[in-house]
Enzyme design. Sequence first.
Site, PDB file in Angstrom:
ATOM      1  N   GLU A  60       0.814  -1.229   0.000  1.00 54.09           N
ATOM      2  CA  GLU A  60       0.000   0.000   0.000  1.00 54.09           C
ATOM      3  C   GLU A  60       0.846   1.276   0.000  1.00 54.09           C
ATOM      4  O   GLU A  60       0.611   2.198   0.785  1.00 54.09           O
ATOM      5  CB  GLU A  60      -0.965  -0.009   1.189  1.00 54.09           C
ATOM      6  CG  GLU A  60      -2.032  -1.084   1.072  1.00 54.09           C
ATOM      7  CD  GLU A  60      -3.095  -1.004   2.165  1.00 54.09           C
ATOM      8  OE1 GLU A  60      -2.956  -0.181   3.095  1.00 54.09           O
ATOM      9  OE2 GLU A  60      -4.070  -1.777   2.092  1.00 54.09           O
ATOM     10  N   GLU A 113      -5.576  -8.388  -0.565  1.00 51.39           N
ATOM     11  CA  GLU A 113      -6.325  -8.012   0.636  1.00 51.39           C
ATOM     12  C   GLU A 113      -7.772  -7.771   0.231  1.00 51.39           C
ATOM     13  O   GLU A 113      -8.047  -6.886  -0.583  1.00 51.39           O
ATOM     14  CB  GLU A 113      -5.757  -6.760   1.312  1.00 51.39           C
ATOM     15  CG  GLU A 113      -4.450  -6.965   2.049  1.00 51.39           C
ATOM     16  CD  GLU A 113      -4.056  -5.760   2.895  1.00 51.39           C
ATOM     17  OE1 GLU A 113      -4.965  -5.085   3.423  1.00 51.39           O
ATOM     18  OE2 GLU A 113      -2.848  -5.510   3.010  1.00 51.39           O
ATOM     19  N   GLN A 145      -8.203 -10.954   7.385  1.00 52.45           N
ATOM     20  CA  GLN A 145      -7.082 -11.882   7.578  1.00 52.45           C
ATOM     21  C   GLN A 145      -7.631 -13.243   7.989  1.00 52.45           C
ATOM     22  O   GLN A 145      -8.770 -13.531   7.624  1.00 52.45           O
ATOM     23  CB  GLN A 145      -6.110 -11.283   8.565  1.00 52.45           C
ATOM     24  CG  GLN A 145      -5.535  -9.952   8.039  1.00 52.45           C
ATOM     25  CD  GLN A 145      -4.476  -9.335   8.936  1.00 52.45           C
ATOM     26  OE1 GLN A 145      -3.969  -9.918   9.864  1.00 52.45           O
ATOM     27  NE2 GLN A 145      -4.160  -8.076   8.650  1.00 52.45           N
TER      28      GLN A 145
END
Length: 500
Positions: free
Chosen positions: A173, A291, A352
């Site tokens: 990111e 993600e 996660q």
Amino acid sequence: MPRTHLVLDSAFTVGPVRRRLFGGFVEHLGRHVYDGIHEPAHESADEHGFRKDVIELVKELGVTTIRYPGGNFVSGYKWEDGVGPVEQRPRRLDLAWHSTETNEVGLHEFQQWLDSVGSELMLAVNLGTRGTAEAIELLEYANIGGGTARSEERKANGREEPFGITMWCLGNEMDGPWQLGHKNAEDYGKLAAMTAKAMRQIQPDLELVACGSSGASMPTFGEWERTVLEHAYDDVDYISAHAYYEEDDDLTSFLASGANMDHFIKTVTTAADHVQAHKKSDKRIDISFDEWNVWSITKWEAKAKTFTLEDWPVAPRLLEDVYTVADAVVLGGLLISLLRHADRVASASIAQLVNVIGPIMTEPGGEAWRQTTFFPFSVTSRLAHGTSLDVVASGDTVDGGKHGTVPVVDAAATVEDGRAAIFLVNRHQTESTTVTIDLAGLSVEGDVHAEGIWDDDLHAVNDLSNTARVGLRTNESVRREGDTVTIELPPVSWTALSIG
């Protein structure tokens, strides 16, 4: 009653369902590693301190490639801190999550855990506070057989054979101003290209992921991807994508989250293909959607404002969202979007796995259990094999809030060796939907079984007070007559059909 008609034909395909589509993500964040997967004092702990009850749940979940060790955490991480004798490892401040990192678990220990769950390692390197030199030293440590300083150090630390890691993330990111070492697209693209070139001088066949945008709402979204790939196109294999969704008192928009993910994927691939055309390249860049999940991010933003200079806890309870039935339905819809774009999404990691916005929860010294979101992921990973089909759908639509008008039923399907799987979401909040499925174009025989997630209480959860309140339910309405399958989908439901 709303109606939807689906046509499946083996001649109309999207692409192969690559197993990395069902990946996971483990970050040193909150109670994910410590008191999550690793709790030496727990009665189920193995010889390495990892909870065996969690291992069994992770295996049941069906995750393949697991990204590690971050995430925002990696942009301040010194990988050297996590190798060597555990008692000599330093305690460090983790600026990303305002915690103290003990480094009790590092590369060696995490690989031991991966060996137990049967998953592949996707390793991220720090391109925030560190750079190319540290990345190639880590590669030397991990993948060179011996005879060099770093490879011999690995042997001295107890691992004779290389780790053999093939997939690497070049930072995390880097477009985000919250990221340690945040860079603009020009600077990051140059750094990613330089690091990729250096790593390939050691091992040319690596699979390398450049950072894409950290979300579709970023002001540089699209332009970031184009600029980064103008620099790194020839040197990387994938561009990353990150997306999180939350209800935020807007169930209508939330149920249509898959439409946003579809748009996200199309925008990223368009940017990548633009660079391909500009460079007149034969190479295609695919997406690592490394993600994605449902996450109440507004709760985290409020929590982050309460941190103080003196407060740096070890393994605090952070981002421990308790997932509802509605969350599970939306997550199932996001999996449908990933399958629909299986031709371009080569890898994806639910973010996660344990405690931290995870499908698995644990209590220190206590039990481990499945959250509602566990079920659509585990079933889709188990059933979705072979080839993703281009599903031809017609039928009623529903208001998708900020995402516009969307089909009332979202669908994806896969086929392999005479077996088919069909995944369905009914977005209607009050009415059941009748779905008819034309299988004439498939050579699939046998009975149809349907199971899924729905409940009269859309906000029902599995928590410590009742860890099994929500689970998979069998849909008894499914029927097959010749090449036609019919099923009635309850309102706000996710359903998986298996045939053959």
